[in-house]
Design an enzyme around this catalytic site. Structure first.
Site, PDB file in Angstrom:
ATOM      1  N   MET A  87       0.816  -1.211   0.000  1.00 18.36           N
ATOM      2  CA  MET A  87       0.000   0.000   0.000  1.00 18.36           C
ATOM      3  C   MET A  87       0.847   1.257   0.000  1.00 18.36           C
ATOM      4  SD  MET A  87      -3.303  -0.844   2.421  1.00 18.36           S
ATOM      5  CE  MET A  87      -2.367  -1.491   3.807  1.00 18.36           C
ATOM      6  N   ASP A 138      11.581   3.934   4.433  1.00 13.14           N
ATOM      7  CA  ASP A 138      11.447   2.495   4.667  1.00 13.14           C
ATOM      8  C   ASP A 138      12.770   1.960   5.194  1.00 13.14           C
ATOM      9  OD1 ASP A 138      10.640  -0.292   4.451  1.00 13.14           O
ATOM     10  OD2 ASP A 138       9.212   0.346   2.923  1.00 13.14           O
ATOM     11  N   VAL A 190      10.576   3.439  11.872  1.00 11.45           N
ATOM     12  CA  VAL A 190       9.570   4.340  12.440  1.00 11.45           C
ATOM     13  C   VAL A 190       9.479   4.254  13.957  1.00 11.45           C
ATOM     14  CG1 VAL A 190       8.183   4.408  10.340  1.00 11.45           C
ATOM     15  CG2 VAL A 190       7.674   2.686  12.103  1.00 11.45           C
ATOM     16  N   ASN A 193       2.091   4.731   7.133  1.00 10.96           N
ATOM     17  CA  ASN A 193       1.654   3.460   6.561  1.00 10.96           C
ATOM     18  C   ASN A 193       2.423   2.247   7.100  1.00 10.96           C
ATOM     19  OD1 ASN A 193       0.553   1.676   4.210  1.00 10.96           O
ATOM     20  ND2 ASN A 193       2.780   1.564   4.004  1.00 10.96           N
ATOM     21  N   TYR A 232      -1.607  -7.001  17.184  1.00  8.98           N
ATOM     22  CA  TYR A 232      -1.976  -6.241  15.987  1.00  8.98           C
ATOM     23  C   TYR A 232      -3.276  -5.478  16.220  1.00  8.98           C
ATOM     24  CZ  TYR A 232      -2.866  -5.297  11.027  1.00  8.98           C
ATOM     25  OH  TYR A 232      -3.100  -4.684   9.823  1.00  8.98           O
ATOM     26  N   LYS A 245      -3.798  -1.372  16.260  1.00 12.69           N
ATOM     27  CA  LYS A 245      -4.628  -0.685  15.279  1.00 12.69           C
ATOM     28  C   LYS A 245      -5.791   0.069  15.929  1.00 12.69           C
ATOM     29  CE  LYS A 245      -2.197  -1.703  11.674  1.00 12.69           C
ATOM     30  NZ  LYS A 245      -1.452  -0.640  10.949  1.00 12.69           N
TER      31      LYS A 245
END
Length: 244
Positions: free
Chosen positions: A18, A37, A59, A85, A150, A154
């Site tokens: 994505m 990245d 990140v 992202n 996860y 989120k």
């Protein structure tokens, strides 16, 4: 004329999936894109192909965030758009999730988003405003088994988005979250024909370009939207189609 002519965008996890689709579409609409990245070769190749720049970025590392944003501010200009992202997944039930794995998922998926928001806030303020898109998941809308870290990360991104929108609105900075369902990326390799999609109103896996189009709308046209979630999941969170 592109929708984003003269804008500067930073996309984390931008070398594939994505993130790569986002970077390509934002660049096609005129933005100067910084692909960030850990996959240096793939990230550099993508940045070269779209006329952008590549920067190595973990990140979850505050020092690296500060260095990248300072470098972009100095060499390119103030950041107008941030696409948070980057993310990872760990398929482990809560009872057997090791603390090290939990911390790694939270560190990248949630702390990484926090660090991104905090790191670009002053740059965006200096630019007169900006837009931050935090990529969450349908796992930030509903629960899933065997995905405890996860799902927690989120949902955290969803809540952080709302808090950041309230904090940064005075600086003309909008913050929204995007919640993809199953999308054809390296993370979902091997799941393309999964029966899990059969009960969706749109009974197929999604494509990264479909999410990128939503993100383009959010950064370019959704000028009265902030602090809320936008879902791209084929209708999965609506419910299941029953063939009876």
């Amino acid at each position: 004329m592109g929708k984003l002519d003269g804008r500067i965008a930073l996309v984390t996890g931008g070398s594939s999936g994505m993130g790569a689709a986002d970077a390509k579409l934002l660049a096609a609409e005129g933005a100067r894109v910084i692909v960030a990245d850990l996959a240096d070769d793939a990230g550099q190749a993508l940045a070269d192909s779209i006329g952008g720049l590549y920067r190595h970025l973990d990140v979850s590392d505050e020092t690296q965030w500060k260095a990248v944003v300072a470098d972009v501010d100095t060499t390119v200009g103030h950041i107008d758009i941030l696409i948070n992202n980057a993310g990872i997944v760990a398929f482990t039930p809560v009872a057997t999730t090791e603390l090290e794995e939990w911390n790694r998922v939270i560190g990248i998926n949630l702390t990484g988003v926090f660090l991104g928001i905090r790191s670009v806030a002053e740059s965006m303020k200096a630019a007169g405003g900006g837009v931050i898109v935090n990529v969450s998941s349908t796992a930030g809308i509903m629960g899933y088994s065997n995905l405890s870290a996860y799902v927690a990360s989120k949902w955290g991104v969803r809540g952080l988005t709302k808090a950041a929108a309230l904090d940064l609105g005075k600086d003309n900075i909008r913050v929204v979250s995007v919640h993809p369902g199953g999308i054809r990326t390296p993370m979902t390799a091997g799941m393309e024909g999964s029966a899990m999609y059969a009960g969706q109103p749109i009974p197929r896996i999604g494509e990264p370009e479909e999410v990128a189009k939503l993100i383009l709308y959010l950064v370019a046209d959704a000028t009265y939207s902030t602090g809320t979630e936008f879902i791209a999941d084929g209708g999965a969170t609506v419910g299941q189609v029953l063939n009876v």
